[in-house]
Design a protein around this motif. Structure first.
Motif, mmCIF file in Angstrom:
data_model
loop_
_atom_site.group_PDB
_atom_site.id
_atom_site.type_symbol
_atom_site.label_atom_id
_atom_site.label_comp_id
_atom_site.label_asym_id
_atom_site.label_seq_id
_atom_site.Cartn_x
_atom_site.Cartn_y
_atom_site.Cartn_z
ATOM 1 N N MET A 1 85.543 17.307 62.785
ATOM 2 C CA MET A 1 86.349 18.490 63.110
ATOM 3 C C MET A 1 87.625 18.529 62.279
ATOM 4 O O MET A 1 87.989 19.522 61.682
ATOM 5 C CB MET A 1 86.720 18.422 64.602
ATOM 6 N N LYS A 2 88.271 17.365 62.210
ATOM 7 C CA LYS A 2 89.525 17.323 61.467
ATOM 8 C C LYS A 2 89.302 17.638 59.993
ATOM 9 O O LYS A 2 89.986 18.441 59.389
ATOM 10 C CB LYS A 2 90.160 15.947 61.612
ATOM 11 N N SER A 5 88.627 21.271 59.387
ATOM 12 C CA SER A 5 89.751 22.211 59.412
ATOM 13 C C SER A 5 90.662 22.017 58.200
ATOM 14 O O SER A 5 91.253 22.968 57.687
ATOM 15 C CB SER A 5 90.563 22.064 60.695
ATOM 16 N N ALA A 9 91.756 24.880 55.663
ATOM 17 C CA ALA A 9 93.127 25.151 55.232
ATOM 18 C C ALA A 9 93.193 25.265 53.716
ATOM 19 O O ALA A 9 93.858 26.142 53.159
ATOM 20 C CB ALA A 9 94.057 24.035 55.714
ATOM 21 N N LEU A 12 91.739 28.442 52.612
ATOM 22 C CA LEU A 12 92.708 29.490 52.927
ATOM 23 C C LEU A 12 93.784 29.589 51.852
ATOM 24 O O LEU A 12 94.095 30.651 51.331
ATOM 25 C CB LEU A 12 93.376 29.133 54.260
ATOM 26 N N MET A 13 94.292 28.408 51.505
ATOM 27 C CA MET A 13 95.376 28.354 50.529
ATOM 28 C C MET A 13 94.931 28.942 49.200
ATOM 29 O O MET A 13 95.597 29.783 48.615
ATOM 30 C CB MET A 13 95.791 26.901 50.354
ATOM 31 N N MET A 16 94.406 32.606 49.214
ATOM 32 C CA MET A 16 95.670 33.343 49.186
ATOM 33 C C MET A 16 96.242 33.417 47.790
ATOM 34 O O MET A 16 96.690 34.447 47.330
ATOM 35 C CB MET A 16 96.678 32.680 50.115
ATOM 36 N N THR A 92 118.846 35.757 33.612
ATOM 37 C CA THR A 92 117.820 35.102 34.408
ATOM 38 C C THR A 92 116.932 36.130 35.098
ATOM 39 O O THR A 92 115.711 36.032 35.081
ATOM 40 C CB THR A 92 118.474 34.201 35.473
ATOM 41 N N THR A 95 114.720 37.964 32.422
ATOM 42 C CA THR A 95 113.629 37.174 31.867
ATOM 43 C C THR A 95 112.561 36.877 32.904
ATOM 44 O O THR A 95 111.372 36.932 32.603
ATOM 45 C CB THR A 95 114.137 35.842 31.286
ATOM 46 N N THR A 96 112.989 36.575 34.132
ATOM 47 C CA THR A 96 111.961 36.290 35.129
ATOM 48 C C THR A 96 111.170 37.550 35.463
ATOM 49 O O THR A 96 109.960 37.483 35.658
ATOM 50 C CB THR A 96 112.557 35.700 36.426
ATOM 51 N N LEU A 98 110.604 39.986 33.394
ATOM 52 C CA LEU A 98 109.709 40.203 32.253
ATOM 53 C C LEU A 98 108.489 39.303 32.375
ATOM 54 O O LEU A 98 107.355 39.720 32.122
ATOM 55 C CB LEU A 98 110.442 39.900 30.937
ATOM 56 N N ALA A 99 108.729 38.061 32.785
ATOM 57 C CA ALA A 99 107.634 37.104 32.917
ATOM 58 C C ALA A 99 106.638 37.573 33.966
ATOM 59 O O ALA A 99 105.429 37.443 33.799
ATOM 60 C CB ALA A 99 108.180 35.735 33.300
ATOM 61 N N ILE B 42 109.129 31.689 29.236
ATOM 62 C CA ILE B 42 108.943 32.559 30.398
ATOM 63 C C ILE B 42 109.050 34.051 30.064
ATOM 64 O O ILE B 42 108.387 34.879 30.672
ATOM 65 C CB ILE B 42 109.940 32.164 31.517
ATOM 66 N N GLY B 45 105.852 36.257 29.567
ATOM 67 C CA GLY B 45 104.930 36.552 30.642
ATOM 68 C C GLY B 45 103.923 35.454 30.896
ATOM 69 O O GLY B 45 103.745 34.529 30.108
#
Lengths: 440, 298
Positions: A1-2, A5, A9, A12-13, A16, A92, A95-96, A98-99, B42, B45
């Motif tokens: 069981m453990k 599950s 998980a 699931l991860m 996602m 910052t 650029t982020t 844009l990334a 970065i 992209g």
């Protein structure tokens, strides 16, 4: 069981993570489809949404915000949102975004980064848009500013505003020392002679400085140009023989000597830091002259310092040089609505916008006609505007290697200023480092 | 299938936290592990991530600044961790005395820990100011001309270490609670056996609070290696990289020059270093940490 599950998980991860990716990409394909549809149907029924961003301009009554509102009124099929970012976080954030593919359609770039962003391929060249649009001509702008926005013969940036470097002087300190204000005939040596007279000491401690020989690169570049040298070759591929040439070494020895010894006329960078920066020293009558951009005017006007501006002095042979600090609008090369973005850029750099921005005297208009008008009325701005004629491109506007040059150069300057190395040794080492890094 | 209902409920209860861990901690960690073997500027992209194998790590081991930042961080950790621990214990001992107004003293020593690090840093920039700062003024009263603390490469790191002493309140509180857990009768018994104050401290207090020391030591080591905020705000690594802490260098690589792959590799090296030091402390703990009621101490 453990175990079961734990497996669940994990699934699931991963699902996602996957769904996060796929939702992003499906979203963008949907949008792309919509935009091609737009072009087909003449974009009658669908409103195109655009975003643009600047640093600063955070207040509700900012000019850019108003310009955005006006643009929305005159363009019913486009809805533009203005998203300003505080100055510190701008690079910052940009650029982020844009990334992540979430960057605004139009964004503002400072001249020091013009080359870098084009080199990364994130800025759309504007030549085709300009060719197709006969209603908009770039000759309304100062030729220098358009020239700055050109990289490898393609135009990437339309001017927002600009700040040529000039010499700013503290009138009260000049009056007190009973020496005449800087004039157009001044050579660099004249300036240093005046600076010596303006420097006041209390024992061995300097209380008032004549001139600020800053560690900021731009004034240093100008001084090097006046001495017929530079930290790198024209296309920024070589430092050996430039950064450590005899001329550069001799010029920097002279420049650094301004901050050292019993006869110093300039604060060291540490002094400037402890005394709150050059403009606050200037405003409190602790500094008589500095070479800096026009942005300083806003602060100076708020204080009660009496100041003037003058041409940056010439070299020994009468040569003159300056740098224009500027900000330009760039189009996101991965934007979804480029034609509309171009419309927005035209508006944001155009005559109306230039007028709106320069109304309060905060910035100089980038368009020829409006600038001539300012020139005829403004006394303080006259030398500043005239300095434009001598503008040259610093290495950051000539080469994508510029960060390597500036990093090593700054490191060398720091060593020199802290007496950890001689000028020659530090520059030799820096030149060697630059060239070996470029080869990689 | 015993307890399956309650088991499911249990999982449901931890789900929000678990999702947070997955999305905001484990996910990014995995991503950075992948990145550490890649080259990624970065700006261009997510599509431009390029697998480069061990290139980042090879480059790091030839990087002068990597060694400089390691040196700065190790010096800081080696000096500050023992210094802060010893100072905290001594202050905690003082605060553990029964005197009037002790609560006020405890408040005073703990207060700095409540102030955000950035605010503390701004305040210390002023204290350290060579022209107007209170520190050099005070030294001036004794005829000493103080150095330019933060602008002189030979003083900047030391200045930051000294400054850190001001913020040991958290550690003090933990030691204080440890001290209060030492049974009074042990001291009484020791006293009857003729132990002086020093002997009582080394033979009763230290063993009894050794679990607290153990905990604080590990937290101190981790904190020391991850030192960032103050250096970022106050010196930004300068002058001459004399305060270029490892985390600051990592930050510069990631968010100033945007070399995400390189920065990720740096961060995994730091992870390994912290892991090694923490493991050393944990492994050694059986030799010096005494748990009350644990009879199988070896």
């Amino acid at each position: 069981m453990k175990k079961w599950s734990a497996g669940l998980a994990f699934i699931l991860m991963f699902s996602m993570v996957l769904s996060a990716c796929s939702s992003g990409s499906s979203g963008s394909t949907k949008d792309a489809g919509a935009s091609t549809e737009d072009k087909g149907s003449g974009s009658k029924d669908k409103v195109v949404e655009l975003k643009f961003t600047t640093w600063g301009e955070l207040t509700a009554d900012s000019v850019e915000k108003k310009l955005a509102d006006q643009f929305n009124e005159s363009h019913p099929n486009i809805k533009v949102t203005f998203e300003p970012v505080p100055g510190d976080g701008y690079a910052t954030k940009l650029t982020t975004s844009l990334a992540a593919g979430q960057a605004p359609d139009v964004f503002l770039i400072g001249e020091g980064d013009y080359f870098k962003y084009v080199d990364k391929g994130v800025v759309e060249p504007l030549d085709d848009y300009l060719k197709a649009d006969t209603s908009f001509k770039t000759d309304i702008f100062q030729p220098d500013l358009i020239n700055m926005g050109k990289i490898n013969d393609k135009l990437y940036y339309l001017p927002k505003d600009f700040n040529p470097l000039a010499l700013w002087y503290n009138k009260r300190m000049f009056d007190e020392a009973k020496i005449p204000y800087p004039n157009d005939q001044w050579t660099w040596d004249d300036m240093i002679t005046a600076a010596k007279k303006l420097t006041k000491k209390d024992g061995s401690k300097v209380k008032e400085f004549g001139f600020n020989a800053t560690k900021w690169e731009y004034p240093i570049y100008i001084y090097l140009w006046l001495n017929g040298t530079d930290i790198g070759n024209e296309d920024g591929t070589k430092a050996e023989g430039f950064m450590n040439s005899d001329k550069t070494v001799a010029a920097l020895e002279k420049y650094v000597a301004l901050t050292k010894g019993a006869d110093r006329v300039s604060p060291t960078p540490q002094d400037t830091e402890t005394l709150g920066g050059d403009s606050s020293m200037f405003m409190t009558d602790k500094l008589a002259m500095m070479i800096t951009g026009r942005w300083v005017k806003g602060d100076l006007d708020k204080s009660d310092v009496q100041y003037g501006s003058a041409l940056i002095p010439t070299g020994a042979g009468g040569e003159r040089a300056s740098i224009i600090a500027a900000a330009g609008w760039a189009m996101n090369a991965n934007g979804k609505h480029k034609q509309e973005a171009f419309e927005l850029m035209k508006w944001l750099s155009g005559t109306e916008a230039q007028k709106a921005r320069s109304e309060k005297g905060q910035v100089l208009p980038a368009t020829v006609a409006e600038l001539d008008q300012v020139k005829s009325t403004e006394v303080v701005d006259k030398p500043v505007i005239e300095m434009m004629n001598y503008a040259k491109k610093p290495i950051s506007m000539r080469s994508a290697n510029a960060p390597i040059f500036t990093e090593e150069f700054n490191k060398a300057m720091e060593k020199i200023l802290l007496d950890k190395s001689t000028v020659k040794d530090a520059l030799d080492e820096a030149a060697k480092n630059v060239d070996s890094k470029i080869q990689k | 299938m015993r307890n399956s209902r309650s088991e499911r409920a249990g999982y449901l209860f931890i789900l929000p936290w678990f999702l947070g861990l997955l999305i905001f901690t484990l996910g990014p960690m995995l991503f950075s592990l992948v990145l550490s073997f890649s080259k990624w500027d970065i700006i261009t992209g997510i599509g431009s991530i390029e697998f480069v194998g061990l290139d980042n790590f090879k480059a790091i081991f030839h990087d002068e600044l990597f060694y400089q930042s390691l040196k700065v961080t190790f010096i800081f950790a080696l000096v500050s961790v023992p210094l802060y621990q010893i100072a905290s214990i001594l202050i905690a001992l003082l605060l553990n005395m029964r005197t009037r107004g002790m609560k006020l003293f405890r408040l005073i020593y703990f207060m700095p820990s409540v102030i955000p690090a950035v605010a503390v840093s701004m305040m210390w920039i002023m204290i350290f100011n060579p022209e107007y700062g209170i520190l050099n003024r005070a030294l001036g009263w004794f005829g000493i001309e103080g150095p330019a603390w933060l602008q002189d490469p030979s003083y900047a790191l030391g200045a930051l270490i000294v400054m850190g002493m001001w913020g040991v309140g958290n550690t003090i509180i933990i030691y204080l609670s440890g001290l209060q857990g030492v049974p009074e009768e042990l001291y009484e018994a020791a006293q009857l056996d003729g132990a002086g104050p020093l002997r009582r401290f080394t033979s009763v207090t230290v063993p009894m609070i050794s679990p607290t020391i153990f905990f604080n030591l590990i937290m101190g080591i981790i904190g020391g290696f991850q030192y960032f905020t103050q250096a970022f705000v106050m010196t930004n690594g300068g002058p001459l990289n004399s305060t270029l802490f490892y985390n600051l260098y990592l930050y510069n690589k990631a968010f100033v020059s945007f070399e995400m792959g390189y920065a990720s590799a740096l961060s995994w090296i730091l992870f390994a270093i912290i892991l090694i030091f923490t493991l050393i402390v944990i492994r050694s703990s059986s030799m010096w940490v005494y748990y009350n009621g644990d009879d199988e101490r070896d």
